[in-house]
Scaffold this motif. Structure first.
Motif, mmCIF file in Angstrom:
data_model
loop_
_atom_site.group_PDB
_atom_site.id
_atom_site.type_symbol
_atom_site.label_atom_id
_atom_site.label_comp_id
_atom_site.label_asym_id
_atom_site.label_seq_id
_atom_site.Cartn_x
_atom_site.Cartn_y
_atom_site.Cartn_z
ATOM 1 N N THR A 1 -3.723 19.051 -4.339
ATOM 2 C CA THR A 1 -3.696 18.564 -5.621
ATOM 3 C C THR A 1 -3.408 16.930 -5.317
ATOM 4 O OG1 THR A 1 -1.299 18.971 -5.753
ATOM 5 C CG2 THR A 1 -2.514 20.286 -6.931
ATOM 6 N N VAL A 2 -4.099 16.087 -6.328
ATOM 7 C CA VAL A 2 -3.956 14.604 -6.308
ATOM 8 C C VAL A 2 -3.203 14.463 -7.315
ATOM 9 C CG1 VAL A 2 -4.918 12.506 -6.587
ATOM 10 C CG2 VAL A 2 -6.102 14.118 -5.100
ATOM 11 N N LEU A 3 -1.911 13.869 -7.146
ATOM 12 C CA LEU A 3 -0.975 13.416 -8.204
ATOM 13 C C LEU A 3 -0.979 12.253 -8.674
ATOM 14 C CD1 LEU A 3 2.094 15.105 -6.552
ATOM 15 C CD2 LEU A 3 0.971 16.205 -8.510
ATOM 16 N N VAL A 4 -1.343 11.980 -9.929
ATOM 17 C CA VAL A 4 -1.533 10.508 -10.358
ATOM 18 C C VAL A 4 -0.295 10.283 -11.350
ATOM 19 C CG1 VAL A 4 -3.003 8.833 -11.724
ATOM 20 C CG2 VAL A 4 -4.044 10.666 -10.444
ATOM 21 N N THR A 5 0.351 9.336 -10.960
ATOM 22 C CA THR A 5 1.636 8.750 -11.759
ATOM 23 C C THR A 5 1.492 7.307 -11.972
ATOM 24 O OG1 THR A 5 3.870 8.956 -11.642
ATOM 25 C CG2 THR A 5 2.913 8.133 -9.790
ATOM 26 N N CYS B 1 -0.329 11.526 -3.493
ATOM 27 C CA CYS B 1 0.003 10.796 -4.853
ATOM 28 C C CYS B 1 -0.637 9.565 -4.845
ATOM 29 C CB CYS B 1 1.458 10.846 -5.007
ATOM 30 S SG CYS B 1 1.902 10.059 -6.560
ATOM 31 N N ILE B 2 -1.108 9.267 -6.070
ATOM 32 C CA ILE B 2 -1.661 7.885 -6.389
ATOM 33 C C ILE B 2 -0.707 7.416 -7.233
ATOM 34 C CG2 ILE B 2 -3.596 6.457 -7.430
ATOM 35 C CD1 ILE B 2 -5.427 8.591 -6.546
ATOM 36 N N ILE B 3 -0.211 5.908 -6.996
ATOM 37 C CA ILE B 3 0.668 5.408 -7.863
ATOM 38 C C ILE B 3 -0.095 4.290 -8.523
ATOM 39 C CG2 ILE B 3 3.110 4.390 -8.333
ATOM 40 C CD1 ILE B 3 3.907 5.244 -5.476
ATOM 41 N N ASN B 4 -0.242 4.499 -9.866
ATOM 42 C CA ASN B 4 -1.300 3.558 -10.645
ATOM 43 C C ASN B 4 -0.321 2.448 -11.483
ATOM 44 O OD1 ASN B 4 -3.212 2.228 -11.466
ATOM 45 N ND2 ASN B 4 -3.742 3.904 -13.349
ATOM 46 N N LYS B 5 -0.631 1.460 -11.631
ATOM 47 C CA LYS B 5 0.123 0.369 -12.356
ATOM 48 C C LYS B 5 1.249 0.292 -11.483
ATOM 49 C CE LYS B 5 -1.451 2.770 -16.203
ATOM 50 N NZ LYS B 5 -1.185 3.359 -17.759
ATOM 51 N N VAL B 6 1.427 0.121 -10.461
ATOM 52 C CA VAL B 6 2.627 0.195 -9.554
ATOM 53 C C VAL B 6 3.380 -1.090 -9.990
ATOM 54 C CG1 VAL B 6 1.438 -1.039 -7.449
ATOM 55 C CG2 VAL B 6 3.422 0.490 -7.333
ATOM 56 N N ASP B 7 3.039 -2.231 -10.383
ATOM 57 C CA ASP B 7 3.723 -3.481 -10.615
ATOM 58 C C ASP B 7 4.306 -3.542 -11.916
ATOM 59 O OD1 ASP B 7 1.054 -3.496 -11.656
ATOM 60 O OD2 ASP B 7 0.816 -5.520 -11.088
ATOM 61 N N LEU B 8 4.292 -2.346 -12.698
ATOM 62 C CA LEU B 8 4.901 -2.433 -14.061
ATOM 63 C C LEU B 8 6.324 -2.360 -13.821
ATOM 64 C CD1 LEU B 8 2.837 -0.023 -16.566
ATOM 65 C CD2 LEU B 8 2.714 -2.605 -16.346
ATOM 66 N N GLY C 1 -4.186 7.375 -15.935
ATOM 67 C CA GLY C 1 -5.529 6.894 -15.042
ATOM 68 C C GLY C 1 -6.268 8.021 -14.409
ATOM 69 N N LYS C 2 -5.791 9.182 -14.613
ATOM 70 C CA LYS C 2 -6.340 10.483 -14.218
ATOM 71 C C LYS C 2 -7.594 10.528 -14.099
ATOM 72 C CE LYS C 2 -5.405 14.339 -16.310
ATOM 73 N NZ LYS C 2 -6.678 14.767 -16.668
ATOM 74 N N THR C 3 -8.235 10.432 -15.373
ATOM 75 C CA THR C 3 -9.486 10.736 -15.645
ATOM 76 C C THR C 3 -10.365 9.518 -15.061
ATOM 77 O OG1 THR C 3 -9.229 11.932 -17.289
ATOM 78 C CG2 THR C 3 -11.309 11.162 -17.281
ATOM 79 N N SER C 4 -9.926 8.246 -15.207
ATOM 80 C CA SER C 4 -10.704 7.061 -14.604
ATOM 81 C C SER C 4 -10.832 7.328 -13.039
ATOM 82 C CB SER C 4 -9.981 5.872 -14.726
ATOM 83 O OG SER C 4 -10.117 5.763 -16.108
ATOM 84 N N ILE C 5 -9.624 7.932 -12.379
ATOM 85 C CA ILE C 5 -9.604 8.160 -10.950
ATOM 86 C C ILE C 5 -10.517 9.252 -10.696
ATOM 87 C CG2 ILE C 5 -8.214 8.985 -9.008
ATOM 88 C CD1 ILE C 5 -5.953 7.068 -10.508
#
Lengths: 291, 112
Positions: free
Chosen positions: A191-195, A221-228, A14-18
């Motif tokens: 840096t913004v880390l997207v994981t 850091c941004i934790i995306n899809k955290v509920d996966l 989701g790096k580019t969307s963010i």
């Protein structure tokens, strides 16, 4: 002037969307740069006007002067990339196969082979839908991104930021941990880390953070899809805590990422929704980190 | 002591180049002799990949004691520099060459 570089290590986090959402929230005051040139897609969301274009040359390719070629075939026999082909005793170079090593020019007895600069692609100075400026690039067929091209994109973005008095350059960083991502990080203030909460997401986060740490660049850091995967999400939180990396926001899995992308919009514009609010929070936290 | 400072220009007032691999100039100050020498490294702009190790190689040839830079070299470049025994100090990215030298003298820069 401060550079904020968004990176992920792994693709599809989701790096580019963010990054696009951040650009939208920041408005015309910032300069945006797309250093993810291998799979450049920030332009799909931010709609640059491709106003000024420049050619970019990187690396070399061989070419054979047919009037000098004696048809001995030594060049074809040494080429490790099968880039030289014969047709009726006439040799020519397949530019897509040629890696630019120059071995053929060394062995050619009639000095018929020249190395020339290879056209890699174009870079653009554009205005995007926020009315802000964006520097981005498009690779030619078979060309690859390089530290050189990333350095060029960043340099042009800095020149524009200086001219406009922009205080922030927002950079969609290159993927992986190689040369282009090192070049993306160089000189960054944050840096913004997207994981994402997957095994691969966590693994690549650790790998890319090793690089960030090496360069002493602060990170959030941004934790995306955290509920996966709850367990991995917890492991990621523990890792971030032990490294002293603040969590900017946690985002649950949401189809809106794909819906917005398909519509060519950023999540911010797509609709009023919980994800847009999370983006807003992440951007505020990011700004707070660079002070 | 002989210092190498990565710089964007060729004077004491030039900003430090925060980039190591693609540093534009090496500002070389020999304390004992009180001499300054500047090496133009801008040819590195045409290198596609591996700018760090190339710059590290060039610095290795300068026989300096201390390197002052911004973000610092990456892993490959650092392993080249290690062999030369040069001491590496980072964190001077937002300073001028003179400020970076003064900061080193005051012990304000971190050693890698």
């Amino acid at each position: 002037m401060k550079e904020i570089v968004v990176i992920s290590g792994k693709g599809g986090t989701g790096k580019t969307s963010i990054t696009a959402s951040f650009a939208m929230l920041a408005g015309p005051e910032i300069v945006t740069a797309d250093c993810d040139v291998d799979a450049a897609d920030l332009h799909l969301l931010l709609k640059p006007d491709f106003r000024i274009e420049h050619d970019f040359y990187g690396g070399f390719a061989a070419s054979i002067d047919k009037s000098l070629c004696i048809g001995c075939g030594i060049c074809a026999s040494v080429c490790h990339f099968d880039a030289i082909v014969e047709n009726d005793s006439i040799y020519s170079v397949l530019p897509i196969h040629c890696e630019g090593c120059g071995y053929c020019t060394e062995v050619c007895p009639s000095l018929a082979i020249q190395m020339h600069d290879r056209f890699t692609g174009k870079w653009y100075d554009s205005t995007i839908k926020t009315q802000g400026r964006m520097i981005h690039a498009k690779l030619g067929i078979g060309a690859d991104n390089s530290g050189k091209l990333v350095a060029k994109v960043k340099k042009e973005a800095r020149l524009i930021a200086e001219r406009l008095g922009a205080e922030i350059i927002l950079i969609d960083g290159a993927p992986g941990i190689g040369c282009p991502v090192i070049s993306s990080l160089s000189g960054a203030a944050l840096t913004v880390l997207v994981t994402e909460a997957t095994m691969a997401g966590f693994h690549d986060l650790k790998r890319v953070y090793e690089l960030v740490k090496k360069f002493n660049i602060p990170a959030g850091c941004i934790i995306n899809k955290v509920d996966l995967n709850r367990e991995i999400a917890e492991d990621i939180r523990d890792f971030l805590k032990s490294e002293g990396i603040p969590v900017l926001v946690e985002i649950p899995y949401d189809e809106i990422f794909y819906q917005a992308m398909t519509a060519g919009k950023t999540i911010i514009e797509f609709s009023h929704n919980a994800i847009a609010e999370k983006m807003q929070k992440a951007w505020s936290e990011t700004l707070a980190l660079i002070g | 002591m002989k210092f190498v400072i990565t710089a964007k220009g060729n004077s004491w007032e030039s900003p430090v180049d925060e980039r190591f691999g693609r540093a534009q100039y090496f500002f070389i100050f020999d304390e004992a002799q009180d001499t300054v020498e500047v090496v133009n490294n801008s040819d590195i702009n045409s290198v596609e990949h591996g700018a760090g190790p190339k710059t590290a190689g060039a610095i290795a040839g300068l026989a300096a004691d201390v390197l002052i830079t911004g973000n610092g070299p990456g892993k490959n470049a650092a392993s080249v520099l290690q062999k030369t025994g040069i001491k590496i100090y980072t964190g001077a990215g937002s300073m001028s060459v003179r400020e970076a030298y003064t900061a080193f003298k005051s012990g304000l820069l971190g050693q890698l």
